[in-house]
Design a protein around this motif. Structure first.
Motif, PDB file in Angstrom:
ATOM      1  N   PHE A 269       0.845  -1.184   0.000  1.00 47.17           N
ATOM      2  CA  PHE A 269       0.000   0.000   0.000  1.00 47.17           C
ATOM      3  C   PHE A 269       0.885   1.239   0.000  1.00 47.17           C
ATOM      4  O   PHE A 269       0.878   2.025   0.931  1.00 47.17           O
ATOM      5  N   SER A 270       1.675   1.431  -1.048  1.00 47.01           N
ATOM      6  CA  SER A 270       2.640   2.522  -1.065  1.00 47.01           C
ATOM      7  C   SER A 270       1.969   3.894  -0.971  1.00 47.01           C
ATOM      8  O   SER A 270       2.543   4.813  -0.434  1.00 47.01           O
ATOM      9  N   TRP A 271       0.744   4.023  -1.479  1.00 43.74           N
ATOM     10  CA  TRP A 271       0.100   5.332  -1.431  1.00 43.74           C
ATOM     11  C   TRP A 271      -0.212   5.752  -0.006  1.00 43.74           C
ATOM     12  O   TRP A 271      -0.234   6.927   0.309  1.00 43.74           O
ATOM     13  N   VAL A 272      -0.410   4.817   0.900  1.00 45.48           N
ATOM     14  CA  VAL A 272      -0.635   5.166   2.297  1.00 45.48           C
ATOM     15  C   VAL A 272       0.690   5.533   2.962  1.00 45.48           C
ATOM     16  O   VAL A 272       0.792   6.503   3.673  1.00 45.48           O
ATOM     17  N   ARG A 273       1.716   4.750   2.723  1.00 40.68           N
ATOM     18  CA  ARG A 273       3.019   5.004   3.342  1.00 40.68           C
ATOM     19  C   ARG A 273       3.586   6.335   2.865  1.00 40.68           C
ATOM     20  O   ARG A 273       4.098   7.106   3.657  1.00 40.68           O
ATOM     21  N   GLY A 274       3.500   6.582   1.563  1.00 37.43           N
ATOM     22  CA  GLY A 274       4.103   7.787   1.003  1.00 37.43           C
ATOM     23  C   GLY A 274       3.395   9.057   1.397  1.00 37.43           C
ATOM     24  O   GLY A 274       4.016  10.022   1.804  1.00 37.43           O
ATOM     25  N   ASN A 275       2.099   9.100   1.294  1.00 35.95           N
ATOM     26  CA  ASN A 275       1.344  10.320   1.541  1.00 35.95           C
ATOM     27  C   ASN A 275       0.698  10.394   2.909  1.00 35.95           C
ATOM     28  O   ASN A 275       0.195  11.433   3.291  1.00 35.95           O
ATOM     29  N   ARG A 276       0.684   9.288   3.619  1.00 35.84           N
ATOM     30  CA  ARG A 276       0.041   9.230   4.939  1.00 35.84           C
ATOM     31  C   ARG A 276      -1.396   9.717   4.886  1.00 35.84           C
ATOM     32  O   ARG A 276      -1.850  10.466   5.730  1.00 35.84           O
ATOM     33  N   VAL A 277      -2.117   9.310   3.884  1.00 36.21           N
ATOM     34  CA  VAL A 277      -3.526   9.658   3.725  1.00 36.21           C
ATOM     35  C   VAL A 277      -4.348   8.391   3.898  1.00 36.21           C
ATOM     36  O   VAL A 277      -4.017   7.358   3.332  1.00 36.21           O
ATOM     37  N   CYS A 278      -5.394   8.485   4.699  1.00 37.73           N
ATOM     38  CA  CYS A 278      -6.257   7.327   4.926  1.00 37.73           C
ATOM     39  C   CYS A 278      -7.531   7.449   4.105  1.00 37.73           C
ATOM     40  O   CYS A 278      -8.005   8.554   3.836  1.00 37.73           O
ATOM     41  N   PRO A 279      -8.108   6.311   3.735  1.00 34.95           N
ATOM     42  CA  PRO A 279      -9.410   6.339   3.060  1.00 34.95           C
ATOM     43  C   PRO A 279     -10.467   6.982   3.959  1.00 34.95           C
ATOM     44  O   PRO A 279     -10.317   6.995   5.194  1.00 34.95           O
ATOM     45  N   ARG A 280     -11.503   7.489   3.368  1.00 36.80           N
ATOM     46  CA  ARG A 280     -12.594   8.131   4.119  1.00 36.80           C
ATOM     47  C   ARG A 280     -13.145   7.170   5.169  1.00 36.80           C
ATOM     48  O   ARG A 280     -13.383   6.008   4.889  1.00 36.80           O
ATOM     49  N   GLY A 281     -13.298   7.667   6.393  1.00 32.27           N
ATOM     50  CA  GLY A 281     -13.836   6.870   7.490  1.00 32.27           C
ATOM     51  C   GLY A 281     -12.768   6.148   8.301  1.00 32.27           C
ATOM     52  O   GLY A 281     -13.063   5.559   9.333  1.00 32.27           O
ATOM     53  N   TRP A 282     -11.528   6.194   7.842  1.00 35.02           N
ATOM     54  CA  TRP A 282     -10.412   5.554   8.543  1.00 35.02           C
ATOM     55  C   TRP A 282      -9.682   6.607   9.367  1.00 35.02           C
ATOM     56  O   TRP A 282      -9.733   7.796   9.065  1.00 35.02           O
ATOM     57  N   ASN A 283      -8.979   6.165  10.412  1.00 37.83           N
ATOM     58  CA  ASN A 283      -8.237   7.059  11.288  1.00 37.83           C
ATOM     59  C   ASN A 283      -6.748   6.769  11.182  1.00 37.83           C
ATOM     60  O   ASN A 283      -6.341   5.616  11.232  1.00 37.83           O
ATOM     61  N   LEU A 284      -5.942   7.818  11.074  1.00 32.42           N
ATOM     62  CA  LEU A 284      -4.499   7.676  10.948  1.00 32.42           C
ATOM     63  C   LEU A 284      -3.837   7.679  12.315  1.00 32.42           C
ATOM     64  O   LEU A 284      -4.134   8.518  13.169  1.00 32.42           O
ATOM     65  N   TYR A 285      -2.952   6.729  12.532  1.00 32.80           N
ATOM     66  CA  TYR A 285      -2.059   6.734  13.701  1.00 32.80           C
ATOM     67  C   TYR A 285      -0.708   6.228  13.215  1.00 32.80           C
ATOM     68  O   TYR A 285      -0.613   5.121  12.674  1.00 32.80           O
ATOM     69  N   GLY A 286       0.316   7.039  13.390  1.00 29.00           N
ATOM     70  CA  GLY A 286       1.632   6.677  12.868  1.00 29.00           C
ATOM     71  C   GLY A 286       1.552   6.567  11.355  1.00 29.00           C
ATOM     72  O   GLY A 286       1.089   7.469  10.680  1.00 29.00           O
TER      73      GLY A 286
END
Length: 156
Positions: A19-36
């Motif tokens: 899931f490189s798009w999450v690691r690179g941009n640190r953006v979560c899909p709608r409804g998800w919460n980011l931690y680290g």
């Protein structure tokens, strides 16, 4: 399909995708919460472990049940779980279905390094407890994989 077969299918699926798009941009899909560097989705329904695995995989194409990597992450998850009223059991991404008392991550079959077991756990009561749940006191318990619990999905 047996739990062991489902476990192995999940391991194969998880190790073949990234899931490189999450690691690179640190953006979560709608409804998800980011931690680290991880995104988390908190369920609103209770299901057995097999269904929780499927729902996490379906949520973003191949999400997984949350795998707690350390104390800080666990405390953040605990706060989120309590804020959502998920007090009586939450599935985690670990099991000893392949070998008793050898708990492995469901995503890659590697040994879990961080644990926070409740006193007297894991105990494999009735010889049927192979799945890990977080319980309301912030500790872990092994329980029957058929029990219905809330769950937390993780997107790495």
């Amino acid at each position: 399909m047996s739990i062991a077969a489902l476990f192995m299918m999940l391991v194969i699926a998880q190790t073949s995708q990234g899931f490189s798009w999450v690691r690179g941009n640190r953006v979560c899909p709608r409804g998800w919460n980011l931690y680290g560097r991880h995104c988390y989705l908190f369920s609103k329904e209770k299901v057995n472990l097999k269904d929780a695995i499927s729902k996490c995989a379906d949520a973003v194409g191949s999400g997984r049940l949350a795998e707690v990597g350390g104390y800080r992450e666990e405390k953040w998850l605990e706060l989120q779980i309590k804020l959502r009223g998920m007090h009586d059991g939450v599935w985690m991404g670990a099991s000893d279905i392949l070998k008793e008392n050898k708990f492995l991550k469901l995503s890659n079959a590697r040994k879990i390094k961080y644990t926070n077991w409740n006193k007297g756990e894991p105990n494999n009561a009735s010889k049927k407890e192979h799945c890990v749940e977080w319980v309301g006191n912030g500790k872990w318990n092994d329980n029957s994989c058929g029990k219905k619990n809330f769950f937390v999905c993780e997107h790495v």
